[in-house]
Design an enzyme around this catalytic site. Structure first.
Site, PDB file in Angstrom:
ATOM      1  N   GLY A 263       0.839  -1.188   0.000  1.00  0.00           N
ATOM      2  CA  GLY A 263       0.000   0.000   0.000  1.00  0.00           C
ATOM      3  C   GLY A 263       0.873   1.234   0.000  1.00  0.00           C
ATOM      4  O   GLY A 263       2.023   1.200   0.453  1.00  0.00           O
TER       5      GLY A 263
ATOM      6  N   GLN B 161       2.781   9.948   1.238  1.00  0.00           N
ATOM      7  CA  GLN B 161       4.077   9.280   1.326  1.00  0.00           C
ATOM      8  C   GLN B 161       4.988   9.610   0.150  1.00  0.00           C
ATOM      9  O   GLN B 161       6.188   9.315   0.215  1.00  0.00           O
ATOM     10  CB  GLN B 161       3.888   7.767   1.423  1.00  0.00           C
ATOM     11  CG  GLN B 161       3.289   7.306   2.744  1.00  0.00           C
ATOM     12  CD  GLN B 161       3.179   5.812   2.811  1.00  0.00           C
ATOM     13  OE1 GLN B 161       2.198   5.225   2.337  1.00  0.00           O
ATOM     14  NE2 GLN B 161       4.186   5.175   3.384  1.00  0.00           N
TER      15      GLN B 161
ATOM     16  N   CYS C 199       6.095  -0.084   7.629  1.00  0.00           N
ATOM     17  CA  CYS C 199       5.656   1.069   6.840  1.00  0.00           C
ATOM     18  C   CYS C 199       6.810   1.533   5.976  1.00  0.00           C
ATOM     19  O   CYS C 199       7.953   1.622   6.437  1.00  0.00           O
ATOM     20  CB  CYS C 199       5.215   2.190   7.775  1.00  0.00           C
ATOM     21  SG  CYS C 199       4.691   3.702   6.936  1.00  0.00           S
ATOM     22  N   LEU C 200       6.517   1.850   4.734  1.00  0.00           N
ATOM     23  CA  LEU C 200       7.554   2.317   3.815  1.00  0.00           C
ATOM     24  C   LEU C 200       8.142   3.659   4.247  1.00  0.00           C
ATOM     25  O   LEU C 200       9.257   3.996   3.853  1.00  0.00           O
ATOM     26  CB  LEU C 200       6.983   2.427   2.401  1.00  0.00           C
ATOM     27  CG  LEU C 200       6.498   1.123   1.773  1.00  0.00           C
ATOM     28  CD1 LEU C 200       5.951   1.379   0.369  1.00  0.00           C
ATOM     29  CD2 LEU C 200       7.611   0.075   1.733  1.00  0.00           C
TER      30      LEU C 200
ATOM     31  N   HIS D  11      -4.335   0.823   7.585  1.00  0.00           N
ATOM     32  CA  HIS D  11      -3.013   1.445   7.586  1.00  0.00           C
ATOM     33  C   HIS D  11      -2.947   2.615   6.606  1.00  0.00           C
ATOM     34  O   HIS D  11      -2.484   3.710   6.959  1.00  0.00           O
ATOM     35  CB  HIS D  11      -1.965   0.378   7.222  1.00  0.00           C
ATOM     36  CG  HIS D  11      -0.552   0.854   7.243  1.00  0.00           C
ATOM     37  ND1 HIS D  11       0.384   0.384   8.132  1.00  0.00           N
ATOM     38  CD2 HIS D  11       0.108   1.753   6.466  1.00  0.00           C
ATOM     39  CE1 HIS D  11       1.547   0.984   7.920  1.00  0.00           C
ATOM     40  NE2 HIS D  11       1.408   1.803   6.900  1.00  0.00           N
ATOM     41  N   GLU D  12      -3.425   2.399   5.383  1.00  0.00           N
ATOM     42  CA  GLU D  12      -3.324   3.446   4.364  1.00  0.00           C
ATOM     43  C   GLU D  12      -4.305   4.586   4.630  1.00  0.00           C
ATOM     44  O   GLU D  12      -3.968   5.755   4.429  1.00  0.00           O
ATOM     45  CB  GLU D  12      -3.544   2.861   2.968  1.00  0.00           C
ATOM     46  CG  GLU D  12      -2.533   1.814   2.561  1.00  0.00           C
ATOM     47  CD  GLU D  12      -1.093   2.253   2.730  1.00  0.00           C
ATOM     48  OE1 GLU D  12      -0.794   3.457   2.544  1.00  0.00           O
ATOM     49  OE2 GLU D  12      -0.250   1.401   3.070  1.00  0.00           O
TER      50      GLU D  12
ATOM     51  N   HIS E 235      -2.883   6.875   7.175  1.00  0.00           N
ATOM     52  CA  HIS E 235      -1.907   7.804   6.603  1.00  0.00           C
ATOM     53  C   HIS E 235      -2.588   9.100   6.159  1.00  0.00           C
ATOM     54  O   HIS E 235      -2.027  10.198   6.325  1.00  0.00           O
ATOM     55  CB  HIS E 235      -1.224   7.189   5.372  1.00  0.00           C
ATOM     56  CG  HIS E 235       0.065   6.485   5.676  1.00  0.00           C
ATOM     57  ND1 HIS E 235       1.148   7.101   6.263  1.00  0.00           N
ATOM     58  CD2 HIS E 235       0.452   5.208   5.446  1.00  0.00           C
ATOM     59  CE1 HIS E 235       2.133   6.237   6.392  1.00  0.00           C
ATOM     60  NE2 HIS E 235       1.741   5.088   5.906  1.00  0.00           N
TER      61      HIS E 235
END
Length: 212
Positions: A66, A71, A124-125, A166-167, A170
């Site tokens: 995701g 991000q 997480c990226l 999660h997304e 964000h």
């Protein structure tokens, strides 16, 4: 006289000018802590399509499952998700991890369906190199739009529900560490070496954090 703020369209065009995966913003950048602007046509359809394509390429190259627009430095309520659900069968079954086809989420929101929660390590990226256990709703009702403006209203379960939460978080300025069991925080190497079990029970006992 101050300069006129750069329009989002110009900023996105500049972002997309370079080839290859987009730079992923790391924790500490204010864009990750701001509530993303609701998408209401700030970009042309063509530019939105290009942004979504590059976000997908960036997500897969990372690799991740995701990626939210903030991000990559774009403060719009847009995210992409996709999960091939590869890995040991026991772990996939324990986590309810099933393939999640590629999709775009525009202005997504979720609410829990029922009381059940599930706790697993996630990463997480934007926080590279680390993972922590997060207890999330096992089922959520997802609402929003796709990139064509069609309504999304469905119940998502298991690992796809985790990805959605999660997304979407964000886009609210929330990182997974804000809702994680911080005593579980482990490097990727530690997770691979010590906590590769299907569930986090062994880690919870050793590191001293509660599970759901």
């Amino acid at each position: 006289m101050s300069e006129k703020p750069m329009s989002l369209s110009v900023r996105v065009e500049e972002l997309l000018a370079a080839d290859g995966p987009l730079p992923i913003v790391a924790a500490g950048d204010p864009v990750l802590r701001a509530v993303a602007q609701p998408y209401d046509g700030q970009l042309s359809d063509a530019l939105l399509g290009r942004l979504v394509t590059r976000m997908r390429e960036t997500m897969l190259a990372a690799p991740g499952v995701g990626l939210a627009a903030p991000q990559v430095g774009v403060p719009l309520s847009i995210a992409v998700v996709e999960d091939a659900a590869r890995g040991p069968r026991e772990a996939l079954e324990a986590r309810g991890r099933v393939p999640l086809p590629f999709r775009v989420l525009v202005n997504p929101a979720y609410e829990p369906e029922g009381e059940e929660r599930a706790a697993f390590f996630e990463g997480c990226l934007s926080v590279p190199g680390w993972q922590a256990v997060v207890a999330r709703h096992a089922r959520v009702r997802l609402r929003g739009l796709d990139e064509q403006g069609a309504a999304i209203d469905e119940v998502v379960t298991g690992w796809p529900a985790r990805i959605v939460q999660h997304e979407t978080d964000h886009l609210r300025g929330t990182l997974y560490l804000d809702v994680a069991e911080l005593r579980s925080l482990s490097s990727n190497a530690a997770v691979a070496e010590r906590w590769s079990q299907p569930g986090p029970e062994t880690a919870a006992a050793a590191l001293g954090f509660p599970l759901v």
